[in-house]
Design an enzyme around this catalytic site. Structure first.
Site, PDB file in Angstrom:
ATOM      1  N   HIS A 166       0.835  -1.196   0.000  1.00  0.00           N
ATOM      2  CA  HIS A 166       0.000   0.000   0.000  1.00  0.00           C
ATOM      3  C   HIS A 166       0.872   1.250   0.000  1.00  0.00           C
ATOM      4  O   HIS A 166       2.069   1.190   0.263  1.00  0.00           O
ATOM      5  CB  HIS A 166      -0.932   0.025   1.216  1.00  0.00           C
ATOM      6  CG  HIS A 166      -2.131  -0.854   1.073  1.00  0.00           C
ATOM      7  ND1 HIS A 166      -2.120  -2.174   1.446  1.00  0.00           N
ATOM      8  CD2 HIS A 166      -3.370  -0.615   0.575  1.00  0.00           C
ATOM      9  CE1 HIS A 166      -3.313  -2.715   1.203  1.00  0.00           C
ATOM     10  NE2 HIS A 166      -4.089  -1.786   0.678  1.00  0.00           N
ATOM     11  N   LYS A 185      -0.705   5.005   4.402  1.00  0.00           N
ATOM     12  CA  LYS A 185      -1.631   4.088   5.075  1.00  0.00           C
ATOM     13  C   LYS A 185      -1.195   3.891   6.523  1.00  0.00           C
ATOM     14  O   LYS A 185      -0.026   3.626   6.799  1.00  0.00           O
ATOM     15  CB  LYS A 185      -1.698   2.748   4.343  1.00  0.00           C
ATOM     16  CG  LYS A 185      -2.751   1.805   4.921  1.00  0.00           C
ATOM     17  CD  LYS A 185      -3.015   0.632   4.000  1.00  0.00           C
ATOM     18  CE  LYS A 185      -4.059  -0.307   4.594  1.00  0.00           C
ATOM     19  NZ  LYS A 185      -5.375   0.357   4.775  1.00  0.00           N
TER      20      LYS A 185
END
Length: 259
Positions: free
Chosen positions: A149, A153
Protein backbone atom coordinates in the site's frame (compact mmCIF):
# COMPACT_ATOMS: atom_id res chain seq x y z
CA UNK A 1 -35.33 6.92 -7.72
CA UNK A 2 -31.75 7.86 -6.84
CA UNK A 3 -30.04 6.97 -3.57
CA UNK A 4 -29.09 10.06 -1.54
CA UNK A 5 -25.53 9.94 -0.20
CA UNK A 6 -23.80 11.75 2.66
CA UNK A 7 -20.01 11.53 2.47
CA UNK A 8 -18.09 11.52 5.76
CA UNK A 9 -14.45 12.50 5.32
CA UNK A 10 -15.32 14.46 2.19
CA UNK A 11 -11.85 16.01 1.86
CA UNK A 12 -10.06 12.67 1.99
CA UNK A 13 -8.92 10.71 -1.04
CA UNK A 14 -11.78 8.24 -0.85
CA UNK A 15 -14.23 10.95 0.16
CA UNK A 16 -13.45 13.02 -2.91
CA UNK A 17 -13.80 10.00 -5.19
CA UNK A 18 -17.15 8.97 -3.68
CA UNK A 19 -18.45 12.55 -3.78
CA UNK A 20 -17.58 12.87 -7.46
CA UNK A 21 -19.25 9.60 -8.41
CA UNK A 22 -22.33 10.29 -6.29
CA UNK A 23 -22.73 13.70 -7.92
CA UNK A 24 -22.26 12.48 -11.50
CA UNK A 25 -24.01 9.09 -11.62
CA UNK A 26 -27.77 9.19 -12.20
CA UNK A 27 -28.46 6.43 -9.67
CA UNK A 28 -27.16 8.62 -6.83
CA UNK A 29 -27.40 12.16 -5.50
CA UNK A 30 -25.15 14.04 -3.10
CA UNK A 31 -27.13 14.89 0.04
CA UNK A 32 -24.41 16.02 2.45
CA UNK A 33 -20.69 16.45 3.10
CA UNK A 34 -18.94 15.98 6.44
CA UNK A 35 -15.38 16.69 7.50
CA UNK A 36 -13.45 17.77 10.59
CA UNK A 37 -13.63 21.34 11.86
CA UNK A 38 -10.22 22.24 10.45
CA UNK A 39 -11.24 21.07 6.97
CA UNK A 40 -14.96 21.79 6.77
CA UNK A 41 -14.46 25.40 5.62
CA UNK A 42 -13.08 24.14 2.32
CA UNK A 43 -16.50 22.60 1.62
CA UNK A 44 -18.23 25.99 1.72
CA UNK A 45 -20.20 26.64 -1.44
CA UNK A 46 -21.25 23.02 -1.90
CA UNK A 47 -24.76 22.50 -3.26
CA UNK A 48 -25.70 20.24 -0.32
CA UNK A 49 -25.65 20.51 3.49
CA UNK A 50 -22.18 20.62 5.07
CA UNK A 51 -21.11 19.96 8.65
CA UNK A 52 -18.26 18.95 10.95
CA UNK A 53 -20.09 15.83 12.18
CA UNK A 54 -22.52 13.37 10.70
CA UNK A 55 -24.95 14.07 13.55
CA UNK A 56 -25.16 17.70 12.40
CA UNK A 57 -25.99 16.81 8.79
CA UNK A 58 -28.39 13.87 9.22
CA UNK A 59 -31.47 15.98 10.13
CA UNK A 60 -31.00 17.92 6.88
CA UNK A 61 -30.92 14.75 4.74
CA UNK A 62 -33.86 12.45 5.60
CA UNK A 63 -33.55 9.01 4.05
CA UNK A 64 -29.93 9.50 2.98
CA UNK A 65 -27.26 6.82 3.37
CA UNK A 66 -23.94 7.91 4.89
CA UNK A 67 -20.63 6.54 3.59
CA UNK A 68 -17.63 6.78 5.91
CA UNK A 69 -14.00 6.11 4.93
CA UNK A 70 -12.17 7.88 7.76
CA UNK A 71 -10.63 6.56 10.99
CA UNK A 72 -12.04 4.13 13.57
CA UNK A 73 -12.86 6.84 16.13
CA UNK A 74 -14.71 8.94 13.53
CA UNK A 75 -16.54 5.95 12.04
CA UNK A 76 -17.74 4.95 15.51
CA UNK A 77 -19.11 8.47 16.01
CA UNK A 78 -20.92 8.09 12.67
CA UNK A 79 -22.33 4.72 13.74
CA UNK A 80 -23.58 6.19 17.01
CA UNK A 81 -25.22 9.04 15.08
CA UNK A 82 -27.16 6.76 12.73
CA UNK A 83 -28.10 4.46 15.62
CA UNK A 84 -29.83 7.49 17.14
CA UNK A 85 -31.40 8.77 13.89
CA UNK A 86 -32.25 5.54 12.06
CA UNK A 87 -30.29 6.45 8.93
CA UNK A 88 -28.21 3.80 7.14
CA UNK A 89 -24.40 3.81 7.14
CA UNK A 90 -21.71 2.20 4.98
CA UNK A 91 -18.25 2.00 6.60
CA UNK A 92 -15.06 1.30 4.65
CA UNK A 93 -12.68 2.22 7.47
CA UNK A 94 -10.09 -0.32 8.62
CA UNK A 95 -7.99 -0.65 11.78
CA UNK A 96 -10.80 -1.28 14.29
CA UNK A 97 -9.91 -2.99 17.55
CA UNK A 98 -11.93 -6.01 18.66
CA UNK A 99 -13.74 -3.83 21.21
CA UNK A 100 -14.63 -1.29 18.52
CA UNK A 101 -15.94 -4.05 16.27
CA UNK A 102 -18.08 -5.29 19.14
CA UNK A 103 -19.58 -1.81 19.49
CA UNK A 104 -20.33 -1.70 15.75
CA UNK A 105 -22.21 -4.98 16.07
CA UNK A 106 -24.28 -3.54 18.92
CA UNK A 107 -25.04 -0.29 17.08
CA UNK A 108 -26.09 -2.29 14.00
CA UNK A 109 -29.03 -3.59 16.04
CA UNK A 110 -30.45 -0.05 15.99
CA UNK A 111 -29.78 1.05 12.38
CA UNK A 112 -28.75 -0.58 9.09
CA UNK A 113 -24.93 -0.56 9.13
CA UNK A 114 -22.65 -2.14 6.53
CA UNK A 115 -18.91 -2.63 7.11
CA UNK A 116 -16.29 -4.10 4.80
CA UNK A 117 -12.51 -3.83 4.83
CA UNK A 118 -12.51 -3.82 1.03
CA UNK A 119 -15.40 -2.82 -1.22
CA UNK A 120 -14.03 -4.17 -4.50
CA UNK A 121 -15.91 -6.98 -6.20
CA UNK A 122 -12.66 -8.72 -7.11
CA UNK A 123 -11.41 -9.01 -3.54
CA UNK A 124 -14.74 -10.34 -2.35
CA UNK A 125 -14.77 -12.94 -5.12
CA UNK A 126 -11.33 -13.96 -3.85
CA UNK A 127 -12.88 -14.57 -0.44
CA UNK A 128 -15.06 -17.20 -2.08
CA UNK A 129 -12.32 -18.74 -4.23
CA UNK A 130 -9.42 -18.91 -1.75
CA UNK A 131 -11.09 -21.30 0.73
CA UNK A 132 -11.84 -23.72 -2.12
CA UNK A 133 -8.22 -23.56 -3.26
CA UNK A 134 -6.99 -24.02 0.31
CA UNK A 135 -9.08 -27.14 0.85
CA UNK A 136 -8.19 -28.59 -2.55
CA UNK A 137 -4.43 -28.21 -2.00
CA UNK A 138 -4.44 -29.55 1.55
CA UNK A 139 -2.01 -29.19 4.43
CA UNK A 140 1.07 -29.89 2.30
CA UNK A 141 0.93 -26.29 1.07
CA UNK A 142 2.12 -23.42 3.25
CA UNK A 143 0.16 -20.17 2.97
CA UNK A 144 1.79 -16.75 2.95
CA UNK A 145 0.52 -13.31 1.95
CA UNK A 146 2.18 -10.02 1.00
CA UNK A 147 0.26 -6.74 0.81
CA UNK A 148 1.48 -3.44 -0.68
CA UNK A 149 0.00 0.00 0.00
CA UNK A 150 0.90 3.67 -0.28
CA UNK A 151 3.15 5.33 2.28
CA UNK A 152 0.28 7.18 4.00
CA UNK A 153 -1.63 4.09 5.08
CA UNK A 154 -1.82 4.00 8.86
CA UNK A 155 -2.83 0.40 9.71
CA UNK A 156 -0.82 -2.75 9.12
CA UNK A 157 -1.55 -5.40 8.02
CA UNK A 158 -4.31 -3.97 5.86
CA UNK A 159 -7.92 -4.73 6.67
CA UNK A 160 -8.18 -6.53 3.35
CA UNK A 161 -5.21 -8.76 4.20
CA UNK A 162 -6.82 -9.67 7.51
CA UNK A 163 -10.13 -10.42 5.82
CA UNK A 164 -8.43 -12.67 3.26
CA UNK A 165 -6.42 -14.24 6.08
CA UNK A 166 -9.62 -15.07 7.96
CA UNK A 167 -11.02 -16.77 4.84
CA UNK A 168 -7.85 -18.85 4.53
CA UNK A 169 -7.69 -19.72 8.23
CA UNK A 170 -11.33 -20.79 8.36
CA UNK A 171 -10.72 -23.17 5.46
CA UNK A 172 -8.02 -24.86 7.55
CA UNK A 173 -10.15 -24.89 10.69
CA UNK A 174 -7.98 -22.27 12.39
CA UNK A 175 -8.53 -18.91 14.07
CA UNK A 176 -6.42 -16.29 12.29
CA UNK A 177 -5.27 -14.67 15.54
CA UNK A 178 -3.82 -18.02 16.63
CA UNK A 179 -1.77 -18.64 13.47
CA UNK A 180 -0.93 -15.22 12.00
CA UNK A 181 2.74 -14.26 11.71
CA UNK A 182 3.47 -10.69 10.60
CA UNK A 183 7.21 -10.51 11.33
CA UNK A 184 10.18 -12.86 11.26
CA UNK A 185 13.62 -11.90 12.51
CA UNK A 186 16.62 -13.73 13.91
CA UNK A 187 17.02 -17.45 14.61
CA UNK A 188 13.37 -18.42 14.87
CA UNK A 189 13.47 -22.09 13.91
CA UNK A 190 11.45 -23.92 11.30
CA UNK A 191 8.15 -22.56 10.06
CA UNK A 192 5.22 -24.17 11.94
CA UNK A 193 2.66 -25.91 9.75
CA UNK A 194 -0.18 -24.10 11.50
CA UNK A 195 0.85 -20.63 10.38
CA UNK A 196 -0.24 -17.97 7.89
CA UNK A 197 2.32 -15.28 7.21
CA UNK A 198 1.04 -11.78 6.37
CA UNK A 199 3.72 -9.25 5.49
CA UNK A 200 3.17 -5.54 4.74
CA UNK A 201 5.08 -3.26 2.38
CA UNK A 202 4.54 0.52 2.35
CA UNK A 203 5.72 3.00 -0.26
CA UNK A 204 4.85 5.45 -3.01
CA UNK A 205 1.25 5.79 -4.12
CA UNK A 206 0.30 2.11 -4.43
CA UNK A 207 -3.51 1.85 -4.22
CA UNK A 208 -3.45 -1.76 -3.05
CA UNK A 209 -1.93 -5.12 -4.04
CA UNK A 210 -2.54 -8.41 -2.24
CA UNK A 211 -0.79 -11.65 -3.21
CA UNK A 212 -1.49 -15.01 -1.58
CA UNK A 213 1.15 -17.72 -2.00
CA UNK A 214 0.42 -21.44 -1.76
CA UNK A 215 3.81 -23.14 -1.53
CA UNK A 216 3.98 -26.91 -1.73
CA UNK A 217 6.30 -29.71 -2.81
CA UNK A 218 7.97 -28.64 -6.05
CA UNK A 219 5.53 -25.88 -6.98
CA UNK A 220 4.04 -22.55 -5.99
CA UNK A 221 0.67 -20.96 -6.78
CA UNK A 222 0.27 -17.18 -6.58
CA UNK A 223 -3.10 -15.39 -6.51
CA UNK A 224 -2.94 -11.60 -6.84
CA UNK A 225 -5.50 -8.82 -6.69
CA UNK A 226 -4.33 -5.37 -7.79
CA UNK A 227 -6.45 -2.24 -7.46
CA UNK A 228 -5.65 0.27 -10.20
CA UNK A 229 -7.68 3.19 -8.80
CA UNK A 230 -9.85 4.16 -5.84
CA UNK A 231 -12.87 4.17 -8.14
CA UNK A 232 -13.04 0.42 -7.54
CA UNK A 233 -13.67 0.92 -3.82
CA UNK A 234 -15.93 3.94 -4.32
CA UNK A 235 -18.17 2.07 -6.77
CA UNK A 236 -18.42 -0.82 -4.31
CA UNK A 237 -19.35 1.54 -1.48
CA UNK A 238 -22.08 3.18 -3.57
CA UNK A 239 -23.39 -0.24 -4.55
CA UNK A 240 -23.50 -1.19 -0.86
CA UNK A 241 -25.35 2.05 -0.03
CA UNK A 242 -28.04 1.36 -2.63
CA UNK A 243 -28.41 -2.21 -1.34
CA UNK A 244 -28.56 -1.09 2.30
CA UNK A 245 -31.63 1.09 1.67
CA UNK A 246 -33.83 -2.01 1.70
CA UNK A 247 -32.28 -3.64 4.77
CA UNK A 248 -33.42 -3.58 8.39
CA UNK A 249 -31.34 -3.19 11.57
CA UNK A 250 -30.34 -6.34 13.43
CA UNK A 251 -26.86 -7.31 12.28
CA UNK A 252 -23.67 -5.75 10.99
CA UNK A 253 -23.92 -6.34 7.25
CA UNK A 254 -20.96 -7.09 4.97
CA UNK A 255 -20.05 -7.99 1.41
CA UNK A 256 -21.09 -11.61 1.91
CA UNK A 257 -24.64 -10.44 2.64
CA UNK A 258 -24.77 -8.30 -0.49
CA UNK A 259 -23.46 -11.08 -2.73
Amino acid sequence: MSTAIIVVGANGRMGKTISHLAATESAFSLAGLVDSREHVESLAGASCPVGDSLAAVLPKAPGAVAIDFTAPSVSLQSARAVAASGHALVIGTTGFTDAEKDELHELAKKAPIFWASNMSIGVNVLCKILPELTRALGDAYDIEMVELHHNRKKDSPSGTALTLGECLAEARGWQLNDVRCSARDGIIGERPKAQIGIQAIRGGDVVGVHTVYFMGPGERIEVTHQAHSRDTFAQGALRAAAWLVGQKPGKLYGMRDMF
